[in-house]
Design an enzyme around this catalytic site. Structure first.
Site, PDB file in Angstrom:
ATOM      1  N   HIS A   1       2.467 -11.858  65.438  1.00 15.14           N
ATOM      2  CA  HIS A   1       3.586 -12.261  66.296  1.00 15.14           C
ATOM      3  C   HIS A   1       4.708 -12.940  65.518  1.00 15.14           C
ATOM      4  CE1 HIS A   1       1.611 -11.095  69.983  1.00 15.14           C
ATOM      5  NE2 HIS A   1       0.521 -11.742  69.609  1.00 15.14           N
TER       6      HIS A   1
ATOM      7  N   GLU B   1      11.363 -11.308  67.532  1.00 13.65           N
ATOM      8  CA  GLU B   1      10.770 -12.370  68.351  1.00 13.65           C
ATOM      9  C   GLU B   1      11.898 -12.947  69.206  1.00 13.65           C
ATOM     10  OE1 GLU B   1       7.660 -12.643  68.435  1.00 13.65           O
ATOM     11  OE2 GLU B   1       7.278 -11.400  66.666  1.00 13.65           O
TER      12      GLU B   1
ATOM     13  N   ASP C   1       4.799  -8.234  61.719  1.00 14.52           N
ATOM     14  CA  ASP C   1       4.599  -7.169  62.708  1.00 14.52           C
ATOM     15  C   ASP C   1       5.328  -5.888  62.300  1.00 14.52           C
ATOM     16  OD1 ASP C   1       3.164  -9.041  64.022  1.00 14.52           O
ATOM     17  OD2 ASP C   1       4.337  -9.021  65.875  1.00 14.52           O
TER      18      ASP C   1
ATOM     19  N   ASP D   1      11.083  -5.384  64.148  1.00 16.75           N
ATOM     20  CA  ASP D   1      10.383  -6.172  65.165  1.00 16.75           C
ATOM     21  C   ASP D   1      11.188  -7.432  65.425  1.00 16.75           C
ATOM     22  OD1 ASP D   1       7.606  -6.529  66.651  1.00 16.75           O
ATOM     23  OD2 ASP D   1       8.144  -8.471  65.807  1.00 16.75           O
TER      24      ASP D   1
END
Length: 585
Positions: free
Chosen positions: A177, A37, A182, A35
């Site tokens: 998040h 960001e 995540d 994952d």
């Protein structure tokens, strides 16, 4: 950045997945759930601010990877900072993507990458590799959004967001998040989805990569029909309640292939309808995959199952023939009687009348052959008037003023040679016409000429190879089999007369002796293409198999043996790119 755990051995090596290969159990696959960001949503413009990844195998976590990343050109907007909790102050001392990316690629090497909404995360990683000139390994990728949509309906969840699915399945880690949290939640979700797929019989990575939701429930209700199907090469047949054959297929592993129809790996629309009507699966084990393919062709040709599209109705094939007239013309026919009366060998078979008609029109254009359909006799020759095509210079023969039959046949001698297998004039005349059309900027018409020429060459080559193999009374060959053994085949006049398999080469002689004594007797073919005991598709299949097989013995019918003319249709086809041969004879 936390140090990764020791890597487990890789289950995949970026190979293309197919049902012909052995299935890879999901428990043996190493997954890296990742994952990211980012500062925005557009790869190439926005930048990565955090990478989190979890490595699992057999349901156990065997490594984790987490690091913040300092963006070099982008700023973290207040909205993104509120959503992720990542601020500029947090990433000021973080490493750049150029130093982080090699570590992540090393961590995930040989694994299947998994992400929720994978195109987003994988798109950012691939874009970063391209920008930094790092090699992107192109791994196999699974998207948990896509997987969830296939087994978790809208009657269970309102949407397929990670937070919604995590709450639905009750994952221990709640997505927030942040990249590692995540990724952990996605990893738990992945294994919950595997449990769902396992209930439908999906247990391998190959099956998981091809499932579809459409019609799944109806197919799954019939999954009991797959029980008892042997795991060996052969032909399988789906039958309805009256034992009428609905569909015929073949496989090197019938159990795995038939099971695929019920676990939704089969996504053809007609198959859902067929499975709904099926009440039984009947199997015909074969010695090896080649025999299975041959028997499939024969059974489809004989039984014409409604849900099969290939190999049915061979009598509907079209041929281009020269008519038996005073001034012969080309025509597209299906009737055997027309082939018998033709003064030159027919060109074919074409699988569709449309493709045969396109080739005929090209030949009409390139050669001075009579086009009009008017029947001309010696008595009516003096009264014949030029047709419309002749008035624009597109019809030879009497319409062009030729009244002597010998002169006419001399003018179309190259066309007769073409039908006999010499395609040199076709390639020369087609190239001249294409060049002329290109000079007139008629590129679409030039492309039609090219396609028709290649079609004619490919068809002639196919017929030449079939004819060459059908001349041979007996040919024995062997090829490496699926278990390091040898697949044996006895081919007589282009038909598979016997098939066997041996596990070791020393026992091949004894097996071949027994196989020869029980092999089917095949009569020699007649002079016409359709006068044979084998289907053209079967002979073409055998000819292709022989290109990579080892010949053991050949009993020739004449001094030509099993061979093709050096300047024949196959030679022209290979040079023009109409067909590709792995081992031209």
């Amino acid at each position: 950045m936390t140090a990764p755990f020791d890597r487990a051995p890789s289950a995949l090596h970026n190979t293309q997945l197919s049902f012909d290969s052995l299935g890879t159990p999901l428990s043996d696959v190493t997954f890296v759930i990742v994952d990211l960001e980012t500062t925005g949503t557009r790869a190439g413009q926005s930048e990565i601010t955090e990478i989190g990844a979890v490595k699992t195998r057999g349901g156990e976590v065997i490594g984790e990877f987490q690091t913040l990343v300092k963006p070099e050109h982008s700023v973290i907007s207040p909205f993104v900072a509120r959503l992720t909790g990542i601020t500029h102050a947090m990433v000021d001392d973080a490493p750049s993507i150029s130093s982080v990316l090699p570590s992540f690629l090393e961590f995930s090497i040989g694994a299947v990458l998994v992400a929720h909404n994978a195109p987003f995360d994988i798109g950012f990683l691939r874009s970063a590799c391209e920008r930094l000139d790092y090699h992107w390994p192109a791994p196999t990728v699974l998207d948990t959004v896509t997987l969830a949509r296939r087994v978790v309906g809208r009657d269970e969840v309102r949407n397929h967001k990670l937070s919604t699915l995590a709450a639905h399945f009750g994952t221990q880690v709640e997505p927030d998040h942040r990249a590692l949290s995540d990724a952990r939640a996605t990893g738990e979700l992945l294994h919950h989805l595997f449990e769902r797929f396992g209930g439908y019989g999906v247990t391998t990575l190959e099956e998981l990569s091809t499932v579809r939701q459409s019609g799944w429930a109806k197919r799954q209700a019939k999954s009991h029909l797959a029980k008892g199907v042997p795991s060996e090469p052969g032909v399988y047949m789906f039958l309805d309640g009256t034992r009428r054959v609905l569909y015929i297929g073949k496989s090197g592993n019938m159990a795995r292939r038939v099971r695929g129809y019920f676990n939704a790996s089969e996504n053809r629309g007609r198959m859902a309808e067929m499975i709904t009507a099926a009440q039984e699966v009947s199997c015909l084990p074969c010695a090896h995959a080649l025999e299975a393919e041959v028997r499939e062709i024969r059974l489809i040709g004989e039984l014409a199952p409604p849900y099969n599209r290939r190999s049915k109705n061979p009598e509907r094939n079209s041929w281009i023939v020269l008519s038996d007239e005073l001034f012969p013309r080309l025509s597209v026919v299906r009737a055997n009687s027309a082939l018998e009366r033709s003064p030159a060998p027919p060109l074919g078979p074409f699988r569709s009348r449309k493709s045969a008609q396109a080739v005929k029109e090209l030949l009409d254009t390139l050669y001075p052959v009579k086009r009009c359909t008017a029947t001309i006799t010696k008595r009516s020759l003096g009264e014949h008037r030029p047709c419309v095509s002749a008035q624009v210079g597109q019809c030879g023969g009497p319409c062009a003023g030729i009244t002597d039959t010998d002169d006419y046949r001399s003018s179309i001698s190259e066309l007769i040679d073409l039908l006999a297998g010499d395609l040199s004039s076709l390639q020369r005349l087609a190239a001249e016409r294409m060049q002329r059309l290109a000079g007139e900027a008629r590129f679409e018409t030039a492309a039609e000429v090219r396609d028709a020429m290649r079609s004619a060459v490919a068809i002639a080559s196919r017929a030449e190879r079939v004819s060459a193999l059908r001349r041979v009374p007996e040919l024995i060959a062997a090829a490496p089999g699926f278990d390091s053994g040898w697949d044996l085949a006895i081919i007589r006049h282009g038909k598979l007369a016997g098939a066997g398999h041996v596990s070791a080469r020393p026992s091949m002689g004894e097996s071949l002796t027994a196989l020869q004594s029980t092999a089917e007797w095949v009569p020699a073919p007649g002079p016409l293409p359709q006068e044979t005991d084998s289907l053209p598709e079967e002979t073409r299949l055998l000819a292709g198999w022989l290109e990579t097989a080892e010949l053991i013995s050949v009993i020739p019918a004449d001094d030509r043996g099993w061979s093709l003319p050096r300047q024949g249709a196959t030679s022209h086809a290979h040079s023009s790119g109409a067909v590709r041969l792995s081992n031209p004879v």
